[in-house]
Design a protein around this motif. Structure first.
Motif, PDB file in Angstrom:
ATOM      1  N   ARG A   1       0.838  -1.187   0.000  1.00 31.52           N
ATOM      2  CA  ARG A   1       0.000   0.000   0.000  1.00 31.52           C
ATOM      3  C   ARG A   1       0.883   1.251   0.000  1.00 31.52           C
ATOM      4  NH1 ARG A   1      -4.726  -1.406   4.472  1.00 31.52           N
ATOM      5  NH2 ARG A   1      -5.882  -2.877   3.170  1.00 31.52           N
ATOM      6  N   PRO A   2       0.411   2.302  -0.678  1.00 29.45           N
ATOM      7  CA  PRO A   2       1.231   3.514  -0.735  1.00 29.45           C
ATOM      8  C   PRO A   2       1.331   4.177   0.633  1.00 29.45           C
ATOM      9  CG  PRO A   2      -0.952   3.915  -1.666  1.00 29.45           C
ATOM     10  CD  PRO A   2      -0.842   2.437  -1.432  1.00 29.45           C
ATOM     11  N   ALA A   3       2.472   4.765   0.882  1.00 23.75           N
ATOM     12  CA  ALA A   3       2.673   5.504   2.126  1.00 23.75           C
ATOM     13  C   ALA A   3       1.920   6.824   2.056  1.00 23.75           C
ATOM     14  CB  ALA A   3       4.157   5.735   2.348  1.00 23.75           C
ATOM     15  N   LEU A   4       1.683   7.403   3.225  1.00 22.31           N
ATOM     16  CA  LEU A   4       1.001   8.687   3.297  1.00 22.31           C
ATOM     17  C   LEU A   4       1.524   9.437   4.516  1.00 22.31           C
ATOM     18  CD1 LEU A   4      -1.289  10.408   1.998  1.00 22.31           C
ATOM     19  CD2 LEU A   4      -2.838   9.388   3.685  1.00 22.31           C
ATOM     20  N   TRP A   5       1.818  10.714   4.334  1.00 27.34           N
ATOM     21  CA  TRP A   5       2.345  11.540   5.421  1.00 27.34           C
ATOM     22  C   TRP A   5       1.326  12.632   5.706  1.00 27.34           C
ATOM     23  CZ3 TRP A   5       7.544  14.700   4.957  1.00 27.34           C
ATOM     24  CH2 TRP A   5       7.863  15.228   6.206  1.00 27.34           C
TER      25      TRP A   5
ATOM     26  N   ARG B   1      -4.609  -0.147   8.154  1.00 29.53           N
ATOM     27  CA  ARG B   1      -3.345   0.503   7.820  1.00 29.53           C
ATOM     28  C   ARG B   1      -2.386   0.504   9.013  1.00 29.53           C
ATOM     29  NH1 ARG B   1      -3.291   3.213   2.971  1.00 29.53           N
ATOM     30  NH2 ARG B   1      -1.057   2.990   3.352  1.00 29.53           N
ATOM     31  N   THR B   2      -1.089   0.455   8.714  1.00 29.05           N
ATOM     32  CA  THR B   2      -0.055   0.575   9.733  1.00 29.05           C
ATOM     33  C   THR B   2       0.253   2.050   9.921  1.00 29.05           C
ATOM     34  OG1 THR B   2       0.904  -1.554   9.135  1.00 29.05           O
ATOM     35  CG2 THR B   2       2.297  -0.032  10.387  1.00 29.05           C
ATOM     36  N   VAL B   3       0.154   2.518  11.155  1.00 23.33           N
ATOM     37  CA  VAL B   3       0.288   3.945  11.435  1.00 23.33           C
ATOM     38  C   VAL B   3       1.459   4.194  12.375  1.00 23.33           C
ATOM     39  CG1 VAL B   3      -0.855   5.995  12.362  1.00 23.33           C
ATOM     40  CG2 VAL B   3      -2.203   4.255  11.179  1.00 23.33           C
ATOM     41  N   LEU B   4       2.294   5.147  12.006  1.00 25.09           N
ATOM     42  CA  LEU B   4       3.322   5.658  12.909  1.00 25.09           C
ATOM     43  C   LEU B   4       2.863   7.034  13.355  1.00 25.09           C
ATOM     44  CD1 LEU B   4       6.161   5.629  14.245  1.00 25.09           C
ATOM     45  CD2 LEU B   4       6.961   6.848  12.204  1.00 25.09           C
TER      46      LEU B   4
ATOM     47  N   ILE C   1       1.655   4.797   7.175  1.00 19.09           N
ATOM     48  CA  ILE C   1       1.085   6.136   7.268  1.00 19.09           C
ATOM     49  C   ILE C   1       1.735   6.838   8.445  1.00 19.09           C
ATOM     50  CG2 ILE C   1      -0.984   7.486   7.764  1.00 19.09           C
ATOM     51  CD1 ILE C   1      -2.608   5.460   6.270  1.00 19.09           C
ATOM     52  N   VAL C   2       2.313   7.993   8.205  1.00 15.40           N
ATOM     53  CA  VAL C   2       2.899   8.802   9.270  1.00 15.40           C
ATOM     54  C   VAL C   2       1.874   9.870   9.646  1.00 15.40           C
ATOM     55  CG1 VAL C   2       4.724  10.409   9.916  1.00 15.40           C
ATOM     56  CG2 VAL C   2       5.260   8.393   8.521  1.00 15.40           C
ATOM     57  N   LEU C   3       1.474   9.847  10.900  1.00 13.69           N
ATOM     58  CA  LEU C   3       0.513  10.810  11.432  1.00 13.69           C
ATOM     59  C   LEU C   3       1.259  11.671  12.445  1.00 13.69           C
ATOM     60  CD1 LEU C   3      -2.317  11.944  11.813  1.00 13.69           C
ATOM     61  CD2 LEU C   3      -2.832  10.011  13.329  1.00 13.69           C
TER      62      LEU C   3
END
Length: 208
Positions: free
Chosen positions: A4-8, A35-38, A93-95
């Protein structure tokens, strides 16, 4: 399985605007969607960053405005290099709570430094890295201060600044959003948490 594409995603806004609440709600929704979230923050998203956070937010006594801007940029350089980019490379995903827009608003407008120079400093520190979407929670400083007062906890160095400081910060944020409408989504932070969370999900869902 296709990665899956990353998202910032970054959350911005004045103190008391509800960023922490919305980060928690958004993180839960993203994880529920598989989704995997940081989840991270600036300053303080790394071990080095936590040391810098203690200085810029809790140091007793004055810090020269340019020194403060440089400390934030140092934190940002290390954070992006060691935390954010590796997570994006893993497709996560970077939150993130605050990024360079905070420095332009707080150290630029708030401290009356040159906002363009502050922004350029952060762009140099991070090799030009910018988030995919920035959610700006906009709230008037009077309401924000009422929220902070009701929280009944000690103010950090920036929260304790006078109202004119926070007015300049808000104006700078709105100017940033006007200049980059493709990256920013501006939401009324006086709305209910559920209404704000729904508006954020509506904007982010097409990017997933």
């Amino acid at each position: 399985m296709t990665a899956r594409p990353a998202l910032w995603i970054t959350l911005e806004g004045g103190d008391g605007s509800g960023k922490t609440t919305q980060a928690e709600l958004l993180e839960s929704w993203l994880r529920d969607s598989g989704r995997t979230v940081l989840r991270t923050r600036e300053p303080g998203g790394s071990e080095v960053g936590q040391l810098i956070r203690d200085i810029v937010l809790h140091h007793r006594g004055d810090i020269a405005p340019r020194a403060e801007a440089l400390l934030y940029a140092a934190d940002r350089a290390h954070h992006v290099e060691t935390v954010v980019l590796p997570a994006l490379e893993r497709g996560e995903i970077v939150l993130q709570d605050r990024y360079l827009d905070s420095s332009v608003a707080y150290q630029g407008a708030g401290r009356v430094l040159d906002g363009a120079q502050v922004r350029d400093l952060s762009l140099w520190a991070t090799n030009g890295a910018l988030p995919d979407i920035t959610v700006l929670l906009d709230l008037d400083p009077v309401t924000a201060r009422q929220r902070l007062d009701s929280a009944d906890k000690p103010f950090d160095r920036l929260e304790a600044e006078k109202q004119d400081f926070h007015v300049r910060v808000r104006e700078a944020y709105l100017a940033l959003a006007d200049a980059e409408p493709g990256r920013f989504v501006v939401l009324d932070a006086a709305a209910s948490p559920d209404e704000i969370a729904e508006a954020i999900r509506t904007r982010i869902a097409p990017l997933l």
